[in-house]
Design a protein around this motif. Structure first.
Motif, short mmCIF file in Angstrom:
data_model
loop_
_atom_site.label_atom_id
_atom_site.label_comp_id
_atom_site.label_asym_id
_atom_site.label_seq_id
_atom_site.Cartn_x
_atom_site.Cartn_y
_atom_site.Cartn_z
N ARG A 1 0.87 -1.18 0.00
CA ARG A 1 0.00 0.00 0.00
C ARG A 1 0.91 1.22 0.00
O ARG A 1 1.92 1.26 0.68
CB ARG A 1 -0.86 -0.01 1.26
N THR A 2 0.52 2.20 -0.81
CA THR A 2 1.33 3.41 -0.90
C THR A 2 0.65 4.53 -0.14
O THR A 2 -0.55 4.73 -0.26
CB THR A 2 1.51 3.83 -2.37
N ASP A 3 1.43 5.24 0.63
CA ASP A 3 0.90 6.43 1.29
C ASP A 3 1.71 7.62 0.76
O ASP A 3 2.89 7.49 0.48
CB ASP A 3 1.08 6.31 2.81
N VAL A 4 1.03 8.74 0.61
CA VAL A 4 1.72 9.92 0.08
C VAL A 4 2.03 10.86 1.23
O VAL A 4 1.15 11.24 1.99
CB VAL A 4 0.85 10.62 -0.99
N TRP A 5 3.30 11.20 1.37
CA TRP A 5 3.73 12.11 2.44
C TRP A 5 4.07 13.46 1.82
O TRP A 5 4.65 13.52 0.74
CB TRP A 5 4.95 11.55 3.17
N LYS A 6 3.75 14.50 2.55
CA LYS A 6 4.01 15.85 2.07
C LYS A 6 5.03 16.54 2.95
O LYS A 6 5.01 16.40 4.19
CB LYS A 6 2.70 16.66 2.07
N ARG A 7 5.90 17.33 2.30
CA ARG A 7 6.94 18.02 3.06
C ARG A 7 6.35 19.21 3.83
O ARG A 7 5.48 19.91 3.33
CB ARG A 7 8.02 18.54 2.12
N LEU A 8 6.85 19.36 5.05
CA LEU A 8 6.43 20.49 5.89
C LEU A 8 7.62 21.42 6.07
O LEU A 8 8.77 20.98 6.03
CB LEU A 8 5.98 19.99 7.26
N GLU A 9 7.33 22.68 6.28
CA GLU A 9 8.42 23.60 6.58
C GLU A 9 7.94 24.73 7.47
O GLU A 9 6.74 24.93 7.67
CB GLU A 9 9.06 24.12 5.30
N MET A 10 8.91 25.45 7.99
CA MET A 10 8.60 26.55 8.91
C MET A 10 7.84 27.64 8.16
O MET A 10 8.22 27.98 7.04
CB MET A 10 9.89 27.17 9.46
N PRO A 11 6.81 28.23 8.77
CA PRO A 11 6.09 29.31 8.10
C PRO A 11 7.02 30.45 7.73
O PRO A 11 6.92 31.03 6.66
CB PRO A 11 5.06 29.77 9.13
N SER A 12 8.01 30.75 8.58
CA SER A 12 8.91 31.86 8.33
C SER A 12 9.74 31.63 7.08
O SER A 12 10.01 32.53 6.31
CB SER A 12 9.85 32.06 9.51
N LYS A 13 10.09 30.34 6.85
CA LYS A 13 10.91 30.00 5.70
C LYS A 13 10.15 30.30 4.41
O LYS A 13 10.68 30.80 3.45
CB LYS A 13 11.26 28.51 5.76
N LYS A 14 8.83 29.98 4.46
CA LYS A 14 8.04 30.23 3.26
C LYS A 14 7.92 31.71 2.96
O LYS A 14 8.02 32.14 1.83
CB LYS A 14 6.64 29.62 3.45
N LYS A 15 7.70 32.47 4.05
CA LYS A 15 7.53 33.92 3.85
C LYS A 15 8.78 34.55 3.26
O LYS A 15 8.73 35.44 2.43
CB LYS A 15 7.19 34.59 5.19
N SER A 16 9.94 34.03 3.72
CA SER A 16 11.19 34.64 3.29
C SER A 16 11.51 34.33 1.84
O SER A 16 12.34 34.96 1.24
CB SER A 16 12.35 34.17 4.18
N GLU A 17 10.84 33.29 1.28
CA GLU A 17 11.16 32.92 -0.10
C GLU A 17 10.56 33.88 -1.12
O GLU A 17 9.51 34.43 -0.89
CB GLU A 17 10.64 31.50 -0.39
#
Lengths: 159, 173, 365
Positions: free
Chosen positions: A143-159
């Protein structure tokens, strides 16, 4: 002149070799990070120990066992002597090696819900998505499960 | 009558031969090493680790053996000691987990203690009854990981612990 | 030139140094862990959505492959008269038994869609007390040929968001007294479908409402269905139900040992007269509407690894064992008498024996 060719060759070879070695490590290390399985009940941090990759539970949606009112432990472990191992910090992904383009295999995944360990192969479908396939013996029985990457909210804002 | 004896002599020798092939002898051994990690340490499990170099010659006193002679290795007990003089004591932790990892053997959980009660600087853990760790001793080195579950954040720059693992080696004779 | 060469060597070493160093550093350590940061993380992809998981905590394990044996103890079967030409006949069946083999493999397994495809083979052998004295064509064909089913099925689970989902189950069965590999015409295949819309409010509960086209009552029916799974977060009890098809209360001694009590409504429509001349006019295009309620206790436990053993014991209570005339296999529904009150060709009476079923199962991750 011959020397000049030799020098050029040395530099070229070393650069190419380096870029291959370096890029392979970098490619393999893309697995590192914090990931969320589809059930959303846990967050898993994948790190490298020695030359292999391991993923441990760093967050639980329900950290307290409603039955015992204490932090959840590995109560379904087939090895009774280890049933008080805490789930927080538990390494459920073990021994993954970068074996193919975007693929980590030879590892196992442990399901604390039933105490079973499955053979597992991880495929990175894009930088932020993993197909985690747990299987029994042959990959068809899995059975395959799909995992999603998480990151810090601050990191996203800075991009 | 002779036939009868000959038959039983043959059966006996085959059984004895088979028994000899499968027989093993138990030997106690222990390994000891310092694990460490750099701080800071946040509340929750933090990993201290060290590499252990396998040297079969010095593992069991007066017994020379090779990796091929190892049939099974089990964990007898695991003790962890925080160095004397360290301000931190075992009462600073909720629990502790000890695991082995290596390039050629699957990571194995060998001992835990949860919860940690009492104080002082030394702990004897509950060791795994099922863990079979012979594969770790059939290679040059492996990693010992100790996960201390800190009750509170600690800004200390580093931490050390001494791990002693008592083992039982089942060696082929 | 000498300098150039030196420079090249130094440059090469500089290039290699981190690589060489990295290769020696086999004890790569994990970063320090600040667990407080993990509460507030975002998905790296903005568009990422969470979906309701297909399972809940504590369900009995799903089966990839199942090999089973089913046995019903003795009972009497009274085959009804057919007009005035065929007289009723009561015969004793000492046992009814057969193997049940099934496989169920996930073919699509994504967070936003799950598709499983499966197949099964069941057979039912009727062991009559004295087969040589039978006169009634129904007895004769059951005694000589038994019944079997080859089936294909598929389950599609489509989560719509974090809590709501759609569940569709499709089935195609070839049921009859046929021999293998002759089988019977595909036009006698019986198709079932169930479609449900539901909610998964927590990891411990999921429910759904829907409608199904089903042969579980023997003949074709359209019935509302209710799907309900529940696991108590604080005790070992739970419920697994898809009413009216089945409903069980579950007690988990632990994750490897589970006891269930409840019922299953099991049935299908079997084409008769494939193999012999036992059934002739007016019985040349008939189907047996077999349906039974299995009131049962089921115990399943892990044997080793992913291999589980299951045993069930209960009463097989007849719901229908009637025979309908279905020309050319064109089926119809009575819908409990609302749509049609067509008479049965035979209204048979059958006893209710004790039964057991044992199986070995390879359970899914």
């Amino acid at each position: 002149m011959n020397r000049a060719i030799l020098v050029a060759l040395l530099v070229a070879v070393s650069t190419i070799t380096y870029s291959f070695l370096g890029s392979d490590d970098a490619k393999a290390d893309r697995l590192k990070g914090i990931w969320q399985p589809s059930h959303g009940k846990a967050k898993i941090k994948i790190d490298k120990i020695g030359s292999k990759y391991y993923g441990k539970i760093v967050w639980l949606k329900e950290p307290i066992d409603p039955e015992t009112k204490a932090p959840k432990v590995d109560k379904n472990n087939p090895d009774e002597s280890l049933r008080s191992t805490p789930l927080k910090g538990y390494r459920i992904l073990k021994d993954f090696e970068y074996t193919d383009e975007d693929e980590w295999s030879n590892g196992t995944i442990y399901d604390p819900e039933n105490g079973s360990t499955y053979s597992c192969v991880i495929k990175m479908t894009d930088e932020n998505t993993l197909d985690i396939r747990g299987y029994i013996g042959i990959k068809t029985l899995g059975r395959t499960d799909v995992w999603k990457r998480l990151e810090m909210p601050s990191k996203k804002k800075s991009e | 009558m002779m036939k009868f004896f000959r038959f039983y002599a043959l059966v006996f020798s085959v059984v004895a031969l088979l028994a000899a092939c499968g027989s093993t002898e138990d030997f106690d051994a222990s390994i000891q090493l310092d694990v460490s990690a750099e701080g800071p340490f946040f509340s929750g499990p933090n990993t201290l680790q060290a590499e252990y170099t396998v040297n079969l010659k010095s593992l069991i006193a007066n017994k020379e053996f090779t990796a091929n002679d190892i049939k099974e290795v089990k964990v007898k007990s695991v003790t962890i000691k925080i160095p004397e003089g360290d301000a931190i004591g075992i009462d600073s932790f909720n629990n502790v987990v000890v695991q082995l990892a290596s390039d050629n053997a699957p990571m194995t959980n060998i001992a835990i203690l949860n919860p940690i009660n009492g104080n002082g600087n030394e702990l004897t853990l509950t060791s795994s009854a099922d863990a079979e760790i012979e594969d770790f001793f059939k290679q040059e080195k492996f990693i010992v990981l100790v996960d201390w579950d800190f009750k509170e954040d600690s800004m200390r720059p580093e931490m050390h612990s001494n791990v002693k693992i008592d083992l039982v080696f089942k060696l082929k004779q | 030139m000498k300098y150039v060469l030196k420079f090249a060597l130094v440059a090469m070493l500089a290039f290699y140094a981190p690589v060489l160093y990295a290769q020696e550093d086999t004890t790569t350590a994990e970063d320090e862990e600040d667990y407080s940061i993990y509460d507030d993380l975002d998905f790296a992809d903005d568009g990422t959505q969470s979906f309701a998981n297909a399972k809940i905590s504590g369900l009995s394990p799903a089966r990839f492959i199942s090999l089973g044996y089913d046995y019903q103890a003795g009972y009497d079967l009274t085959a009804a008269n057919v007009g005035e030409g065929i007289a009723p006949e009561t015969a004793t069946i000492n046992s009814t038994s057969g193997i049940r083999v099934g496989a169920n493999i996930p073919v699509v397994s994504r967070n936003d869609l799950l598709i499983q495809v499966g197949g099964q083979y069941w057979n039912l052998n009727y062991n009559y007390n004295d087969a040589s004295t039978l006169n009634h064509p129904l007895h004769k064909t059951l005694a000589n040929n038994g019944l079997r089913t080859w089936g294909l099925n598929s389950t599609i689970y489509k989560p719509l968001n974090e809590t709501h989902f759609i569940l569709v189950q499709l089935g195609a069965d070839m049921n009859g007294d046929y021999a293998v590999p002759e089988f019977q015409s595909m036009r006698y295949n019986r198709y079932s479908i169930a479609a449900l819309y539901g909610k998964r409010p927590s990891d411990y509960k999921q429910w759904a409402l829907g409608i199904s086209r089903t042969y579980r009552a023997g003949e074709l029916n359209y019935v509302p269905i209710f799907y309900y799974n529940y696991t108590s977060p604080v005790s070992k009890w739970g419920i697994e139900a898809l009413l009216p098809a089945r409903g069980h209360v579950r007690y988990s001694f632990n994750k490897r040992s589970i006891l269930m009590a409840g019922f299953e409504l099991e049935g299908n429509s079997y084409r008769l007269g494939n193999q012999s001349t036992f059934l002739s006019e007016p019985l040349d295009d008939v189907e047996l509407r077999r349906s039974e309620i299995r009131a049962r206790m089921m115990y399943q436990r892990q044997l080793v690894g992913f291999v589980w053993f299951a045993a069930e014991l209960g009463y097989r209570i007849n719901y229908s064992y009637n025979v309908d005339d279905i020309p050319e296999g064109k089926d119809f529904t009575r819908l409990f008498g609302i749509v049609s009150d067509a008479p049965y060709v035979m209204e048979n009476t059958i006893g209710n024996p004790v039964y057991f079923n044992i199986s070995l199962n390879l359970v899914s991750p």
